[in-house]
Every structure is written in structure tokens, then in C-alpha cells.
Design a protein around this motif. Structure first.
Motif, mmCIF file in Angstrom:
data_model
loop_
_atom_site.group_PDB
_atom_site.id
_atom_site.type_symbol
_atom_site.label_atom_id
_atom_site.label_comp_id
_atom_site.label_asym_id
_atom_site.label_seq_id
_atom_site.Cartn_x
_atom_site.Cartn_y
_atom_site.Cartn_z
ATOM 1 N N MET A 94 -24.544 -39.566 29.335
ATOM 2 C CA MET A 94 -25.439 -39.357 30.467
ATOM 3 C C MET A 94 -25.497 -40.700 31.189
ATOM 4 O O MET A 94 -26.083 -41.662 30.687
ATOM 5 N N GLY A 95 -24.836 -40.765 32.328
ATOM 6 C CA GLY A 95 -24.723 -42.017 33.067
ATOM 7 C C GLY A 95 -25.394 -41.938 34.417
ATOM 8 O O GLY A 95 -25.942 -40.912 34.805
ATOM 9 N N GLY A 96 -25.309 -43.040 35.130
ATOM 10 C CA GLY A 96 -25.887 -43.110 36.464
ATOM 11 C C GLY A 96 -27.377 -42.843 36.462
ATOM 12 O O GLY A 96 -27.907 -42.268 37.414
ATOM 13 N N VAL A 97 -28.060 -43.252 35.408
ATOM 14 C CA VAL A 97 -29.494 -42.984 35.297
ATOM 15 C C VAL A 97 -30.236 -43.775 36.372
ATOM 16 O O VAL A 97 -30.111 -44.996 36.461
ATOM 17 N N MET A 98 -30.959 -43.058 37.186
ATOM 18 C CA MET A 98 -31.758 -43.655 38.257
ATOM 19 C C MET A 98 -33.192 -43.182 38.086
ATOM 20 O O MET A 98 -33.436 -41.988 37.938
ATOM 21 N N LEU A 99 -34.106 -44.115 38.130
ATOM 22 C CA LEU A 99 -35.512 -43.744 38.032
ATOM 23 C C LEU A 99 -36.109 -43.761 39.431
ATOM 24 O O LEU A 99 -35.441 -43.408 40.374
ATOM 25 N N GLY A 100 -37.357 -44.108 39.575
ATOM 26 C CA GLY A 100 -37.973 -44.122 40.895
ATOM 27 C C GLY A 100 -38.090 -42.728 41.458
ATOM 28 O O GLY A 100 -38.353 -41.764 40.741
ATOM 29 N N ALA A 101 -37.898 -42.606 42.762
ATOM 30 C CA ALA A 101 -38.074 -41.327 43.442
ATOM 31 C C ALA A 101 -36.977 -40.320 43.098
ATOM 32 O O ALA A 101 -37.199 -39.120 43.156
ATOM 33 N N LEU A 102 -35.794 -40.786 42.689
ATOM 34 C CA LEU A 102 -34.698 -39.868 42.365
ATOM 35 C C LEU A 102 -34.840 -39.291 40.949
ATOM 36 O O LEU A 102 -34.728 -38.086 40.765
ATOM 37 N N ARG A 103 -35.044 -40.118 39.974
ATOM 38 C CA ARG A 103 -35.166 -39.723 38.568
ATOM 39 C C ARG A 103 -34.050 -38.763 38.165
ATOM 40 O O ARG A 103 -34.284 -37.642 37.737
ATOM 41 N N GLY A 104 -32.818 -39.222 38.307
ATOM 42 C CA GLY A 104 -31.679 -38.362 38.022
ATOM 43 C C GLY A 104 -30.594 -39.064 37.226
ATOM 44 O O GLY A 104 -30.658 -40.264 36.948
ATOM 45 N N ALA A 105 -29.582 -38.292 36.855
ATOM 46 C CA ALA A 105 -28.429 -38.790 36.107
ATOM 47 C C ALA A 105 -27.307 -37.769 36.199
ATOM 48 O O ALA A 105 -27.479 -36.703 36.794
ATOM 49 N N HIS A 106 -26.181 -38.091 35.609
ATOM 50 C CA HIS A 106 -25.076 -37.135 35.503
ATOM 51 C C HIS A 106 -24.534 -37.176 34.085
ATOM 52 O O HIS A 106 -24.669 -38.173 33.378
ATOM 53 N N ILE A 107 -23.946 -36.065 33.660
ATOM 54 C CA ILE A 107 -23.389 -35.942 32.319
ATOM 55 C C ILE A 107 -21.889 -35.696 32.407
ATOM 56 O O ILE A 107 -21.418 -34.921 33.235
ATOM 57 N N GLY A 108 -21.150 -36.359 31.521
ATOM 58 C CA GLY A 108 -19.723 -36.124 31.343
ATOM 59 C C GLY A 108 -19.435 -35.999 29.860
ATOM 60 O O GLY A 108 -20.172 -36.541 29.025
ATOM 61 N N TYR A 109 -18.376 -35.281 29.507
ATOM 62 C CA TYR A 109 -18.092 -35.036 28.093
ATOM 63 C C TYR A 109 -16.633 -34.699 27.889
ATOM 64 O O TYR A 109 -15.917 -34.347 28.830
ATOM 65 N N TRP A 110 -16.197 -34.834 26.645
ATOM 66 C CA TRP A 110 -14.883 -34.338 26.224
ATOM 67 C C TRP A 110 -15.013 -33.864 24.780
ATOM 68 O O TRP A 110 -15.925 -34.266 24.066
ATOM 69 N N ILE A 111 -14.092 -32.992 24.379
ATOM 70 C CA ILE A 111 -14.127 -32.428 23.026
ATOM 71 C C ILE A 111 -12.701 -32.380 22.467
ATOM 72 O O ILE A 111 -11.753 -32.131 23.209
ATOM 73 N N ASP A 112 -12.568 -32.620 21.189
ATOM 74 C CA ASP A 112 -11.304 -32.475 20.478
ATOM 75 C C ASP A 112 -10.848 -31.016 20.608
ATOM 76 O O ASP A 112 -11.637 -30.091 20.436
ATOM 77 N N ARG A 113 -9.586 -30.806 20.922
ATOM 78 C CA ARG A 113 -9.080 -29.443 21.154
ATOM 79 C C ARG A 113 -9.282 -28.532 19.940
ATOM 80 O O ARG A 113 -9.410 -27.328 20.085
ATOM 81 N N HIS A 114 -9.322 -29.105 18.732
ATOM 82 C CA HIS A 114 -9.510 -28.300 17.526
ATOM 83 C C HIS A 114 -10.946 -27.799 17.380
ATOM 84 O O HIS A 114 -11.202 -26.923 16.550
ATOM 85 N N TYR A 115 -11.860 -28.332 18.172
ATOM 86 C CA TYR A 115 -13.268 -27.949 18.082
ATOM 87 C C TYR A 115 -13.768 -27.291 19.373
ATOM 88 O O TYR A 115 -14.945 -27.014 19.512
ATOM 89 N N ALA A 116 -12.849 -27.051 20.297
ATOM 90 C CA ALA A 116 -13.202 -26.386 21.551
ATOM 91 C C ALA A 116 -13.562 -24.923 21.275
ATOM 92 O O ALA A 116 -13.142 -24.341 20.275
ATOM 93 N N ASN A 117 -14.345 -24.352 22.150
ATOM 94 C CA ASN A 117 -14.729 -22.936 22.090
ATOM 95 C C ASN A 117 -15.531 -22.565 20.843
ATOM 96 O O ASN A 117 -15.476 -21.430 20.378
ATOM 97 N N ARG A 118 -16.257 -23.530 20.319
ATOM 98 C CA ARG A 118 -17.119 -23.258 19.166
ATOM 99 C C ARG A 118 -18.594 -23.471 19.491
ATOM 100 O O ARG A 118 -19.437 -23.391 18.614
ATOM 101 N N GLY A 119 -18.880 -23.820 20.745
ATOM 102 C CA GLY A 119 -20.265 -24.030 21.162
ATOM 103 C C GLY A 119 -20.774 -25.443 20.966
ATOM 104 O O GLY A 119 -21.911 -25.754 21.328
ATOM 105 N N TYR A 120 -19.948 -26.334 20.409
ATOM 106 C CA TYR A 120 -20.401 -27.703 20.157
ATOM 107 C C TYR A 120 -20.677 -28.475 21.448
ATOM 108 O O TYR A 120 -21.660 -29.205 21.530
ATOM 109 N N THR A 121 -19.816 -28.312 22.439
ATOM 110 C CA THR A 121 -20.004 -29.051 23.685
ATOM 111 C C THR A 121 -21.262 -28.560 24.398
ATOM 112 O O THR A 121 -22.055 -29.372 24.885
#
Length: 191
Positions: A94-121
Motif C-alpha cells: 500500500m503505497g502513495g499514502v497521503m494524509l490531510g484532506a486526501l487521506r488516500g493510497a494505492h495498492i499493488g500486488y503480485w502472487i506466485d503462479r502456483h498459488y494463484a486462483n486460491r483466494g490468497y491475493t
């Protein structure tokens, strides 16, 4: 940040540690082809431009861990390795954390292909979103996904994010500026 651990069902999210290097190297090497179409890259900037910086090589694992911890201490970014037992299966930030009037962020992720489609992400996104809303008091969190990445779009939707719109040439991914779909979730408790 080193003490911040988020627990889910079958997964643990915790900050990177120096001793995780061999796990990291193995999972990243094994998933290089799987992840490369979705990985951020650095655009070419002319050397005579004032914005030019010699990017050189990617940082070492140790430099990456130092940077992740420094950013967390500063409250700008929170990055977690995703573990299933003793298996490193991905990463979420969770990056780009901004407080103040915006109070926002963005999320990025990756998963090992052997664990994809299992609900972990999806579970990891929900855990990090809950942390951002409850612990940081954020109002808005975004997930920006390439439209071609159907699996990642489904993760955002299953985690309760809704499509806000398109972002043309938003991020430099896999060697070019790529369009993204912006998914958003807001914290109804913040007014």
C-alpha cells in the motif's frame, strides 16, 4: 514496521526481512515469465534531460528491504510479503499514502503462479485495506490494473473495490506506457 503482522486464513502478511533473501530470489526467479507482463519498468529519458538519472541496476535485496522499512517508518508506504506457512507466495504494497484532506493510497500486488486462483491475493487485499482504513484512517484506496489482467481485476472486485474509470497511459509496465482500470474503495466511517 518490523512488528506489523497481518494474519489471515492460511496466510500471514509481514514486512520483508533480510533473512528472506533466498525465498525472495527463488520465487521471483521461478515466476519471472509469469510476472513480467505486469511488472513496472523505467521509461527511457534522454540523457540531456534535466530529469535524467542513471537508473543503473535494480537495487539489491538488502537495499530493497532498507527502502521498504524506511518508507514504512515515514508512513508513506507499507509493504508485506505474503506467506503461506513457510512459503513466500507474493507481495502486497500500500503505497502513495497521503494524509490531510486526501487521506488516500494505492495498492499493488503480485502472487506466485502456483498459488494463484486460491483466494490468497483477494484475502491479502482485504487485510491491507482494513489496515489502511482502521489503523491509518484512510478515506480512499485505489487499485490500478491493466485491463488485460482479468485475474487481477477479479481480485479487486472480490475485495469490494468498484470500477471508477480508465487511466490512459497510466504506468510504465513491461517496457511501455500502459492503460489501466482504476478500482476504488472508500471508507464510509471517515467523513
Amino acid at each position: 514496521m518490523s512488528q506489523l503482522i497481518l494474519l489471515g486464513e492460511g496466510i500471514t502478511l509481514r514486512p520483508a526481512r533480510y533473512r528472506d533473501r533466498s525465498h525472495w530470489n527463488n520465487v521471483r526467479a521461478e515466476n519471472k515469465e509469469w510476472l513480467s507482463p505486469w511488472e513496472a519498468t523505467l521509461p527511457q529519458i534522454p540523457q540531456d534531460s534535466p530529469a535524467y538519472q542513471d537508473h543503473g541496476l535494480r537495487p539489491s535485496f538488502f537495499e530493497m528491504v532498507q527502502t521498504l522499512h524506511r518508507e514504512a517508518r515515514a508512513g508513506r508506504s507499507y509493504s508485506f510479503f505474503i506467506w503461506e506457512g513457510k512459503n513466500l507466495i507474493g507481495q502486497i504494497t500500500m503505497g502513495g499514502v497521503m494524509l490531510g484532506a486526501l487521506r488516500g493510497a494505492h495498492i499493488g500486488y503480485w502472487i506466485d503462479r502456483h498459488y494463484a486462483n486460491r483466494g490468497y491475493t483477494t484475502q491479502a487485499v482485504k487485510l491491507v485495506t482494513a489496515f489502511g482504513f482502521a489503523e491509518l484512517g484512510l478515506h480512499r484506496i485505489e487499485i490500478n490494473v491493466r485491463p488485460e489482467n482479468g485475474a487481477s481485476c477479479r481480485v479487486a472486485e472480490k475485495a469490494g473495490y468498484h470500477v471508477e474509470g480508465e487511466r490512459k497511459a497510466f504506468l510504465h509496465i513491461d517496457g511501455a506506457w500502459r492503460d489501466h482500470i482504476c478500482f476504488v474503495k472508500t471508507n464510509d466511517l471517515i467523513q
